[in-house]
Design a protein around this motif. Sequence first.
Motif, PDB file in Angstrom:
ATOM      1  N   MET A 239       0.953  -1.390  -0.108  1.00 62.31           N
ATOM      2  CA  MET A 239       0.118  -0.203  -0.069  1.00 62.31           C
ATOM      3  C   MET A 239       0.621   1.346  -0.092  1.00 62.31           C
ATOM      4  SD  MET A 239      -2.721  -1.258  -0.303  1.00 62.31           S
ATOM      5  CE  MET A 239      -3.460  -0.466  -0.493  1.00 62.31           C
ATOM      6  N   ILE A 240       2.036   1.274   0.894  1.00 61.22           N
ATOM      7  CA  ILE A 240       2.715   2.544   1.057  1.00 61.22           C
ATOM      8  C   ILE A 240       3.567   2.267  -0.532  1.00 61.22           C
ATOM      9  CG2 ILE A 240       5.639   3.234   1.590  1.00 61.22           C
ATOM     10  CD1 ILE A 240       4.179   1.664   4.176  1.00 61.22           C
ATOM     11  N   GLN A 241       3.687   1.527  -1.601  1.00 63.53           N
ATOM     12  CA  GLN A 241       4.348   1.612  -2.721  1.00 63.53           C
ATOM     13  C   GLN A 241       3.073   1.649  -3.509  1.00 63.53           C
ATOM     14  OE1 GLN A 241       5.188  -2.365  -4.627  1.00 63.53           O
ATOM     15  NE2 GLN A 241       5.770  -1.349  -6.347  1.00 63.53           N
ATOM     16  N   GLN A 242       1.570   1.799  -3.654  1.00 62.69           N
ATOM     17  CA  GLN A 242       1.101   2.236  -4.112  1.00 62.69           C
ATOM     18  C   GLN A 242       0.565   3.804  -4.093  1.00 62.69           C
ATOM     19  OE1 GLN A 242      -3.334   1.069  -3.288  1.00 62.69           O
ATOM     20  NE2 GLN A 242      -3.927   1.395  -4.881  1.00 62.69           N
ATOM     21  N   THR A 243       0.786   4.315  -2.619  1.00 63.70           N
ATOM     22  CA  THR A 243       1.241   5.671  -2.287  1.00 63.70           C
ATOM     23  C   THR A 243       2.013   6.174  -3.030  1.00 63.70           C
ATOM     24  OG1 THR A 243      -0.691   4.892  -0.098  1.00 63.70           O
ATOM     25  CG2 THR A 243       1.195   7.164  -0.917  1.00 63.70           C
ATOM     26  N   ARG A 244       3.476   5.885  -2.822  1.00 62.83           N
ATOM     27  CA  ARG A 244       4.244   6.259  -3.223  1.00 62.83           C
ATOM     28  C   ARG A 244       4.266   6.888  -5.686  1.00 62.83           C
ATOM     29  NH1 ARG A 244       8.842   3.511   0.116  1.00 62.83           N
ATOM     30  NH2 ARG A 244       9.093   5.035   1.611  1.00 62.83           N
ATOM     31  N   SER A 245       3.549   5.446  -5.213  1.00 62.63           N
ATOM     32  CA  SER A 245       3.184   5.260  -6.964  1.00 62.63           C
ATOM     33  C   SER A 245       2.548   6.714  -7.727  1.00 62.63           C
ATOM     34  CB  SER A 245       3.028   4.050  -7.085  1.00 62.63           C
ATOM     35  OG  SER A 245       2.691   4.119  -9.132  1.00 62.63           O
ATOM     36  N   SER A 246       1.642   6.633  -6.450  1.00 64.31           N
ATOM     37  CA  SER A 246       0.952   8.055  -7.039  1.00 64.31           C
ATOM     38  C   SER A 246       1.148   9.191  -7.119  1.00 64.31           C
ATOM     39  CB  SER A 246      -0.843   7.579  -6.315  1.00 64.31           C
ATOM     40  OG  SER A 246      -1.692   8.614  -5.993  1.00 64.31           O
ATOM     41  N   LYS A 247       1.896   9.975  -5.880  1.00 68.51           N
ATOM     42  CA  LYS A 247       2.652  10.472  -5.967  1.00 68.51           C
ATOM     43  C   LYS A 247       3.787  11.293  -6.762  1.00 68.51           C
ATOM     44  CE  LYS A 247       4.990  11.889  -2.175  1.00 68.51           C
ATOM     45  NZ  LYS A 247       5.634  12.030  -0.777  1.00 68.51           N
TER      46      LYS A 247
ATOM     47  N   THR B 123     -14.501   5.917   1.014  1.00 66.51           N
ATOM     48  CA  THR B 123     -14.118   4.937   0.100  1.00 66.51           C
ATOM     49  C   THR B 123     -13.834   6.488  -0.485  1.00 66.51           C
ATOM     50  OG1 THR B 123     -15.061   2.751  -0.647  1.00 66.51           O
ATOM     51  CG2 THR B 123     -13.919   4.055  -2.175  1.00 66.51           C
ATOM     52  N   PHE B 124     -14.220   7.138  -0.515  1.00 72.10           N
ATOM     53  CA  PHE B 124     -14.722   9.243  -1.496  1.00 72.10           C
ATOM     54  C   PHE B 124     -12.978   9.360  -0.334  1.00 72.10           C
ATOM     55  CE2 PHE B 124     -15.219  13.284  -1.799  1.00 72.10           C
ATOM     56  CZ  PHE B 124     -15.662  13.712  -3.162  1.00 72.10           C
ATOM     57  N   ILE B 125     -12.721   9.771   0.501  1.00 73.29           N
ATOM     58  CA  ILE B 125     -11.911  10.413   1.336  1.00 73.29           C
ATOM     59  C   ILE B 125     -11.146   9.523   0.638  1.00 73.29           C
ATOM     60  CG2 ILE B 125     -11.042  10.866   3.486  1.00 73.29           C
ATOM     61  CD1 ILE B 125     -14.195  11.232   4.508  1.00 73.29           C
ATOM     62  N   GLN B 126     -10.703   8.393   0.997  1.00 74.93           N
ATOM     63  CA  GLN B 126      -9.717   7.650   0.557  1.00 74.93           C
ATOM     64  C   GLN B 126      -8.781   7.953  -0.609  1.00 74.93           C
ATOM     65  OE1 GLN B 126      -8.780   4.158  -0.836  1.00 74.93           O
ATOM     66  NE2 GLN B 126      -6.815   4.833  -0.781  1.00 74.93           N
ATOM     67  N   GLN B 127      -9.403   8.119  -1.673  1.00 74.64           N
ATOM     68  CA  GLN B 127      -9.590   7.927  -3.363  1.00 74.64           C
ATOM     69  C   GLN B 127      -8.883   9.513  -3.323  1.00 74.64           C
ATOM     70  OE1 GLN B 127     -11.254   4.773  -5.521  1.00 74.64           O
ATOM     71  NE2 GLN B 127     -12.717   6.266  -5.367  1.00 74.64           N
ATOM     72  N   LYS B 128      -9.797  10.187  -2.481  1.00 76.07           N
ATOM     73  CA  LYS B 128      -9.334  11.839  -3.213  1.00 76.07           C
ATOM     74  C   LYS B 128      -8.276  12.408  -2.016  1.00 76.07           C
ATOM     75  CE  LYS B 128     -11.347  16.052  -3.248  1.00 76.07           C
ATOM     76  NZ  LYS B 128     -11.797  16.740  -5.077  1.00 76.07           N
ATOM     77  N   MET B 129      -8.016  11.317  -1.126  1.00 71.68           N
ATOM     78  CA  MET B 129      -6.390  11.982  -0.882  1.00 71.68           C
ATOM     79  C   MET B 129      -5.544  11.116  -1.516  1.00 71.68           C
ATOM     80  SD  MET B 129      -6.704  11.036   3.359  1.00 71.68           S
ATOM     81  CE  MET B 129      -5.754  11.895   3.978  1.00 71.68           C
ATOM     82  N   MET B 130      -6.122  10.162  -1.978  1.00 70.81           N
ATOM     83  CA  MET B 130      -4.630   9.500  -3.077  1.00 70.81           C
ATOM     84  C   MET B 130      -4.526  10.553  -4.343  1.00 70.81           C
ATOM     85  SD  MET B 130      -3.149   6.884  -2.031  1.00 70.81           S
ATOM     86  CE  MET B 130      -3.121   5.735  -3.989  1.00 70.81           C
ATOM     87  N   MET B 131      -5.249  10.983  -4.521  1.00 70.98           N
ATOM     88  CA  MET B 131      -5.601  11.275  -6.189  1.00 70.98           C
ATOM     89  C   MET B 131      -5.930  13.077  -6.018  1.00 70.98           C
ATOM     90  SD  MET B 131      -8.572   9.511  -8.249  1.00 70.98           S
ATOM     91  CE  MET B 131      -8.783   7.777  -8.046  1.00 70.98           C
TER      92      MET B 131
ATOM     93  N   ILE C  48      -6.902   6.403   5.319  1.00 60.97           N
ATOM     94  CA  ILE C  48      -7.120   7.835   5.178  1.00 60.97           C
ATOM     95  C   ILE C  48      -5.288   7.840   5.855  1.00 60.97           C
ATOM     96  CG2 ILE C  48      -8.428   8.650   5.970  1.00 60.97           C
ATOM     97  CD1 ILE C  48     -10.662   7.816   5.209  1.00 60.97           C
ATOM     98  N   ALA C  49      -5.811   7.057   7.219  1.00 61.22           N
ATOM     99  CA  ALA C  49      -4.413   7.057   8.048  1.00 61.22           C
ATOM    100  C   ALA C  49      -2.989   7.164   7.136  1.00 61.22           C
ATOM    101  CB  ALA C  49      -4.239   6.563   9.320  1.00 61.22           C
ATOM    102  N   GLN C  50      -3.113   6.295   6.530  1.00 61.75           N
ATOM    103  CA  GLN C  50      -1.679   6.091   5.464  1.00 61.75           C
ATOM    104  C   GLN C  50      -1.729   6.836   4.992  1.00 61.75           C
ATOM    105  OE1 GLN C  50      -1.404   2.071   4.198  1.00 61.75           O
ATOM    106  NE2 GLN C  50      -0.355   2.972   2.512  1.00 61.75           N
ATOM    107  N   THR C  51      -2.410   7.261   4.328  1.00 61.35           N
ATOM    108  CA  THR C  51      -2.411   8.120   2.967  1.00 61.35           C
ATOM    109  C   THR C  51      -2.247   9.524   3.445  1.00 61.35           C
ATOM    110  OG1 THR C  51      -3.972   6.939   1.761  1.00 61.35           O
ATOM    111  CG2 THR C  51      -3.445   9.112   1.449  1.00 61.35           C
TER     112      THR C  51
END
Length: 255
Positions: free
Chosen positions: A77-85, A181-189, A233-236
Motif C-alpha cells: 500500500m505504501i508502494q501504491q501511495t508513492r506510485s500515486s505521488k 472510500t471517497f475520502i481515501q481516493q480523494k487523498m490519493m488523487m 486514510i490514516a496511512q495516506t
Amino acid sequence: MKKRQVAWLFLLLAIVLAGCSEINQPITAESKGFWNEYIVYPLSWLITYMSELFGSNYGLGIIVVTILIRLAILPLMIQQTRSSKAMQALQPELQKLREKYSSKDAQTQQKLQQETMLLFQKHGVNPLAGCLPLFIQMPILIGFYHAIMRTEEIARHNFLWFDLGEKDPFFILPLVAGVTTFIQQKMMMAGTEQQNPQMAMMLWLMPIMVVVFAINFPAALSLYWVVGNLFMIAQTYFIKGPDLKATKQAGGSGK
C-alpha cells in the motif's frame, strides 16, 4: 500489461472461481482445496481466535483481523501511495505530451503511448504499480465473505446494531463505506483530478459501486471495508501529508 501480470491475474481469477461453488458448505479444518485450505479457513480460524480473546465478540475480532491484514500488506500500500505521488508529479509532462500528440489517428496515438512509456522509464515510474494491492485484496475480500458465511459462529453473531451475516438493516455501514472510500481516493488523487478526467470520474464512481455492493452483502464485509478504509486514510495522511497541505493551500490561494 506485462505477461507476468496477466498470468497473476488469471491465477487470481482461477483461485477465486474455484471457491465460488462452495459458498453453502461449512468451512472446517478438513475442508480441501487451495481456496479453502490457504484462504478461507485461515481467515475463519483467525477471526474466531481473535474474537475469543475479546469474549467471543466477533465484531471486534473482525476489526482486529482487518487491521492485521492491512499491516501485512502495508508495504504494497505504501508502494501504491508513492506510485500515486510519482504519477502526480508527472502530470504536467503527461499533459504536454497529450497536447503535442492530440491527433486521434492510430499513428499519432501509438507515438503518444511510446513517448509516455519513455517518460515513465526515465523517472522510474511503473503505471501498473497501483494495481498489485487490488489484486492482493480481492481474494482476501472474497475470502472474508466465505469465512463469514461458512462459519456459523461468525454469521449468527451480532455486533452493534447489525447481524454480521446479514445486511445492515439501516444501510449505515454501506454509506460509511462509500464515504470513507471517497475520502481515501480523494487523498490519493489530490492534485490530479483536474489533469486526468478519468481519475476524477473514478473518484465518484468507485464509492457508488462500493455502496451498491455493500448494501447487498453481509454487514461484516462492510465492517471490514470501513475499517480498512480508515486505516488507509490514516496511512495516506502520514505519507502524503505535506502534499495534501500544499494542495489545500494552493486551492485556497487560487480563490
